[in-house]
Scaffold this motif. Structure first.
Motif, short mmCIF file in Angstrom:
data_model
loop_
_atom_site.label_atom_id
_atom_site.label_comp_id
_atom_site.label_asym_id
_atom_site.label_seq_id
_atom_site.Cartn_x
_atom_site.Cartn_y
_atom_site.Cartn_z
N ASN A 25 8.75 11.52 2.10
CA ASN A 25 9.40 11.25 1.08
C ASN A 25 8.89 10.74 0.83
O ASN A 25 9.31 10.10 -1.65
CB ASN A 25 10.80 10.11 1.84
CG ASN A 25 11.22 10.99 3.36
OD1 ASN A 25 12.11 12.01 2.77
ND2 ASN A 25 11.31 10.54 4.16
N ILE A 26 7.76 9.95 0.40
CA ILE A 26 6.96 9.11 -0.88
C ILE A 26 5.18 9.68 -1.26
O ILE A 26 5.28 8.91 -2.26
CB ILE A 26 6.54 7.99 -0.42
CG1 ILE A 26 6.44 6.81 -1.56
CG2 ILE A 26 5.54 7.53 0.75
CD1 ILE A 26 7.59 5.96 -2.58
N GLN A 27 5.41 10.88 -0.74
CA GLN A 27 4.07 11.54 -0.97
C GLN A 27 4.12 11.91 -2.17
O GLN A 27 3.33 12.15 -2.97
CB GLN A 27 3.86 12.34 0.09
CG GLN A 27 3.08 11.82 1.87
CD GLN A 27 2.39 12.36 2.51
OE1 GLN A 27 2.37 13.52 2.40
NE2 GLN A 27 2.17 11.86 3.42
N ASP A 28 4.96 12.89 -2.16
CA ASP A 28 4.83 13.77 -3.72
C ASP A 28 5.74 13.20 -4.91
O ASP A 28 4.90 12.95 -6.03
CB ASP A 28 6.02 14.54 -3.80
CG ASP A 28 5.43 15.95 -3.03
OD1 ASP A 28 4.98 16.08 -2.47
OD2 ASP A 28 6.68 17.15 -2.38
N PRO A 29 6.70 11.87 -4.77
CA PRO A 29 6.33 10.63 -5.74
C PRO A 29 5.16 10.42 -6.66
O PRO A 29 4.65 10.07 -7.39
CB PRO A 29 6.86 9.67 -5.38
CG PRO A 29 8.14 10.78 -4.09
CD PRO A 29 7.63 11.32 -3.77
N ALA A 30 3.84 9.89 -5.39
CA ALA A 30 3.04 9.06 -4.99
C ALA A 30 1.93 9.69 -6.57
O ALA A 30 0.92 9.66 -6.77
CB ALA A 30 2.35 8.89 -4.28
N MET A 31 1.79 11.24 -5.80
CA MET A 31 1.61 12.39 -6.52
C MET A 31 1.71 12.17 -7.86
O MET A 31 0.85 12.25 -9.36
CB MET A 31 1.95 14.01 -5.48
CG MET A 31 1.35 13.51 -4.23
SD MET A 31 -1.10 14.47 -4.25
CE MET A 31 -1.53 14.73 -3.48
N ILE A 32 2.72 12.52 -8.20
CA ILE A 32 3.64 12.49 -9.43
C ILE A 32 3.08 11.33 -10.42
O ILE A 32 2.89 11.58 -11.75
CB ILE A 32 4.28 12.64 -9.54
CG1 ILE A 32 5.05 14.16 -9.21
CG2 ILE A 32 5.59 12.79 -11.51
CD1 ILE A 32 6.45 13.94 -8.32
N THR A 33 2.95 10.14 -9.92
CA THR A 33 2.40 8.26 -10.86
C THR A 33 1.51 8.87 -10.85
O THR A 33 1.50 8.96 -11.84
CB THR A 33 2.84 8.02 -9.80
OG1 THR A 33 4.64 7.62 -9.13
CG2 THR A 33 2.45 6.44 -10.88
N ALA A 34 0.83 9.58 -10.13
CA ALA A 34 -1.03 9.29 -10.56
C ALA A 34 -1.63 9.93 -11.09
O ALA A 34 -2.60 9.97 -11.72
CB ALA A 34 -1.98 9.65 -8.61
N HIS A 35 -0.87 11.24 -10.90
CA HIS A 35 -1.80 12.75 -11.94
C HIS A 35 -0.68 12.88 -13.50
O HIS A 35 -1.14 13.70 -14.07
CB HIS A 35 -1.44 14.15 -10.98
CG HIS A 35 -2.35 14.00 -9.84
ND1 HIS A 35 -4.28 13.48 -9.96
CD2 HIS A 35 -2.88 13.28 -8.34
CE1 HIS A 35 -4.35 12.62 -8.44
NE2 HIS A 35 -3.24 13.04 -8.19
N LEU A 36 0.40 12.88 -13.23
CA LEU A 36 1.45 13.06 -14.30
C LEU A 36 1.96 11.96 -15.54
O LEU A 36 2.76 12.02 -16.25
CB LEU A 36 2.34 13.80 -14.29
CG LEU A 36 1.98 15.10 -13.10
CD1 LEU A 36 3.41 16.23 -13.33
CD2 LEU A 36 1.82 16.44 -14.29
#
Length: 234
Positions: free
Chosen positions: A223-234
């Motif tokens: 549940n937190i992995q995709d938001p972390a990806m978005i924060t890191a790369h977008l």
């Protein structure tokens, strides 16, 4: 155009607005650049035809945005750290890389065979643990998340308006905390409707799927992995 398409403009992208339940014209916040995150495969096993249906759609969407004149910065991820990959590690006596890397390579090959364009770099969920921890710390500070044992959960009732996008009836959520025994791990209990953000490390997990962090030793949940990806790369 027929009467059902009244008001629809040519060469304009319309998307279904999940909040309004309407087809609305796509208007990016940046007039020239579109940032797009699309969830990638869980690489505990090889992708199947149903997976590729989603990636074909996403590729068509990106190509159409390019056709309309937008520059697209797209991020797609590999989910390498999750329950099923850990189960495969234990069953096969293999490392995380030994379980997941062959499936990641196969995905790239089959996507190429299907003429699906992919970003040159596809990050893994295991590479954005720091960002996940940072987001969880913010949620804990704002009281949207709470600790239960070694794990951390999100409480939907603490966020006003939660469920609107999906059309959830939040009146069905229990107002008082009631623990239920059914969960991924035997004996673990959580409140009905709450969802997990952080898995505290279990004894049978190896160091490759547990990280020492400011919120404890463990790993970020789906549940937190995709938001972390978005924060890191977008």
């Amino acid at each position: 155009m027929g009467s059902g398409n009244k008001g629809i403009k040519k060469n304009t992208l319309y998307l279904r607005n999940t909040l309004s339940r309407r087809l609305d014209p796509f208007i990016p916040s940046d007039r020239k650049l579109v940032r797009m995150f699309t969830c990638g495969p869980s690489i505990y096993d090889r992708p199947h035809i149903g997976n590729y249906r989603a990636y074909i759609y996403e590729d068509i969407l990106e190509r159409y945005l390019n056709y309309l004149g937008y520059r697209v910065k797209r991020v797609i991820n590999f989910t390498d750290v999750e329950d099923k990959s850990i189960a495969r590690m234990e069953k096969q006596g293999a490392s995380l890389a030994e379980v997941t890397e062959p499936n990641a390579a196969l995905f790239r090959k089959e996507a190429h065979d299907l003429h699906i364009r992919l970003p040159a770099h596809i990050p893994r969920s295991s590479t954005t643990v720091d960002q996940a921890v940072e987001l969880i710390q913010i949620l804990l500070k704002k009281k949207f998340a709470y600790r239960h044992g070694r794990d951390i959960f999100y409480d939907p009732l603490k966020f006003e308006g939660f469920g609107k996008l999906f059309g959830l009836d939040m009146s069905r959520w229990p107002a008082q905390k009631r623990r239920f025994a059914k969960d991924t791990y035997p004996g673990q209990r959580w409140n009905l409707g709450d969802f997990i953000l952080w898995h505290g490390c279990r004894r049978n997990w190896g160091d490759s799927v547990c990280w020492d962090t400011e919120i404890g030793k463990g790993r970020p949940a789906w549940n937190i992995q995709d938001p972390a990806m978005i924060t890191a790369h977008l």
